[in-house]
Each structure stands twice: as C-alpha cells, then as structure tokens.
Design an enzyme around this catalytic site. Structure first.
Site, PDB file in Angstrom:
ATOM      1  N   ILE A 176       0.823  -1.216   0.000  1.00  0.00           N
ATOM      2  CA  ILE A 176       0.000   0.000   0.000  1.00  0.00           C
ATOM      3  C   ILE A 176       0.857   1.267   0.000  1.00  0.00           C
ATOM      4  O   ILE A 176       0.350   2.352  -0.215  1.00  0.00           O
ATOM      5  CB  ILE A 176      -0.990   0.030   1.179  1.00  0.00           C
ATOM      6  N   ASN A 206      13.015  -8.122   6.038  1.00  0.00           N
ATOM      7  CA  ASN A 206      13.496  -7.428   7.226  1.00  0.00           C
ATOM      8  C   ASN A 206      13.233  -8.302   8.447  1.00  0.00           C
ATOM      9  O   ASN A 206      12.152  -8.855   8.590  1.00  0.00           O
ATOM     10  CB  ASN A 206      12.777  -6.085   7.397  1.00  0.00           C
ATOM     11  N   GLN A 254      11.847  -3.882  10.389  1.00  0.00           N
ATOM     12  CA  GLN A 254      10.625  -4.691  10.449  1.00  0.00           C
ATOM     13  C   GLN A 254       9.588  -3.958  11.288  1.00  0.00           C
ATOM     14  O   GLN A 254       9.845  -3.559  12.412  1.00  0.00           O
ATOM     15  CB  GLN A 254      10.908  -6.073  11.060  1.00  0.00           C
ATOM     16  N   SER A 255       8.405  -3.755  10.700  1.00  0.00           N
ATOM     17  CA  SER A 255       7.337  -3.061  11.417  1.00  0.00           C
ATOM     18  C   SER A 255       6.064  -3.897  11.491  1.00  0.00           C
ATOM     19  O   SER A 255       5.156  -3.576  12.238  1.00  0.00           O
ATOM     20  CB  SER A 255       7.025  -1.717  10.749  1.00  0.00           C
ATOM     21  N   HIS A 276       7.632 -11.507   5.923  1.00  0.00           N
ATOM     22  CA  HIS A 276       7.135 -11.289   4.574  1.00  0.00           C
ATOM     23  C   HIS A 276       8.294 -10.854   3.687  1.00  0.00           C
ATOM     24  O   HIS A 276       9.245 -10.234   4.153  1.00  0.00           O
ATOM     25  CB  HIS A 276       6.014 -10.244   4.546  1.00  0.00           C
ATOM     26  N   LEU A 277       8.202 -11.223   2.432  1.00  0.00           N
ATOM     27  CA  LEU A 277       9.182 -10.790   1.438  1.00  0.00           C
ATOM     28  C   LEU A 277       8.652  -9.569   0.707  1.00  0.00           C
ATOM     29  O   LEU A 277       7.472  -9.514   0.367  1.00  0.00           O
ATOM     30  CB  LEU A 277       9.421 -11.886   0.398  1.00  0.00           C
ATOM     31  N   HIS A 278       9.529  -8.600   0.471  1.00  0.00           N
ATOM     32  CA  HIS A 278       9.223  -7.474  -0.406  1.00  0.00           C
ATOM     33  C   HIS A 278       9.842  -7.807  -1.761  1.00  0.00           C
ATOM     34  O   HIS A 278      11.048  -8.055  -1.848  1.00  0.00           O
ATOM     35  CB  HIS A 278       9.871  -6.182   0.106  1.00  0.00           C
TER      36      HIS A 278
END
Length: 181
Positions: free
Chosen positions: A98, A154, A161-162, A167-169
């Site tokens: 997003i 991350n 990491q938030s 998860h992979l970007h």
C-alpha cells in the site's frame, strides 16, 4: 489458547498529557497504531485497571496495561487496509504494497505465522523456499524477471521490520542502488 505479549507501563512523572494511542505507539514500536486502537476497542488496554478509550489523555503515575495477542495472517488481513491480492495458494498470499517503494512492490507472506526470521525453524525451510519461488513467478508475470528485481526480508527493529509476521518485499521496475539502507 492464542499466545500473547503483555506490556505494562507506568507513565513517567516528566510525561505531559498525551493521547493513549499515540503514547502507546511510541512505547511499543512492534505494534502499529491501527492495531493498538483495535486492541483498545476490544478492551485489551487498561489504564489503572479499567478499559480506556484511544482519546484518553494519559497522566503521570497512571499504569497502562496492554495485552497483545500474537498476530496471525488473518489478523494482518483483517486490518482496515485495502489489499490488492494478486496471488494465493495453500501456503502463501501476495498483494501489492500500500506504500510502494518501486513501480513493482509486492509483499509475499506465508499463511503460517512466523514472527521473525529468527523464529523460523528447520521445519520452515520448504515454506521459506516456496516464498522465493512465488516471488520469482510474480516477477516474471510483472515483466521484471529478466530485467532484475530485489527481494527484501526485514528481521527485527533495526532492520526496519514493522509488521511482526515475516514477509518478502519484491521490488522492481526501476534501477536499484547499493547499498540499500
């Protein structure tokens, strides 16, 4: 029973009055403000032992307790975030970020909850490999497979990491610079 994290904070004497949700966002970096507001609505946040509203102004000396259930993929997807799901199978889900950082910016998540890469174990090897294969296939479908793309995972606060579900970007569609961070 679902696992959970418990936080307890006593408002310091030098702290000025501040909205509860904003204060907690600063104190608990691992939980988003939207998720904290949801926890407040669900009475999982208490001030001096009583449920409080997000708009409550915390004062010095008040005790704030927060019970944060560990997220599952369903929790991530049930947030009030519009998702553009582009791939799903029995092990993973992929959707466009997003807040894209490149013309192609897709997130690939496992359906199994793994909080950080350090919390994965040997039984997750196949799943982690599966995520990279999904990324490869999406890169090819989006026309960036042969041009080049970047995968980022991350792990931990200092890495950025938030969201506390690995998860992979998948990033591509532009020239990437180095070093990345």
């Amino acid at each position: 029973m679902q696992e959970e994290n418990y936080f307890e904070v006593v408002i310091p004497s030098q702290q000025g009055k501040q909205r509860l949700d904003k204060f907690l966002t600063q104190q608990i970096a691992s939980v988003s403000r939207a998720r904290l507001q949801k926890l407040i609505r669900e009475d999982l946040v208490k001030v001096n032992g009583q449920p409080a509203k997000a708009s409550h102004l915390v004062s010095p000396g008040e005790k704030v307790e927060v019970c944060v259930p560990k997220p599952t993929p369903v929790d991530i997807l049930s947030e009030d975030i519009p998702l553009n799901i582009i791939y799903e199978d029995d092990k993973s889900l992929a959707f466009n970020d997003i807040n894209p950082q490149a013309p192609v910016h897709t997130l690939i998540i496992p359906k199994k909850h793994i909080r950080t890469l350090l919390e994965s174990d040997d039984t997750d090897k196949e799943l982690l490999g599966h995520l990279t294969q999904v990324a490869r296939d999406i890169a090819n479908e989006k026309g960036i497979g042969t041009k080049g793309f970047r995968l980022v995972l991350n792990s931990g606060l200092e890495a950025g990491q938030s969201v506390w579900h690995i998860h992979l970007h998948l990033l591509g569609g532009r020239k990437m610079s180095w070093p990345p961070g």
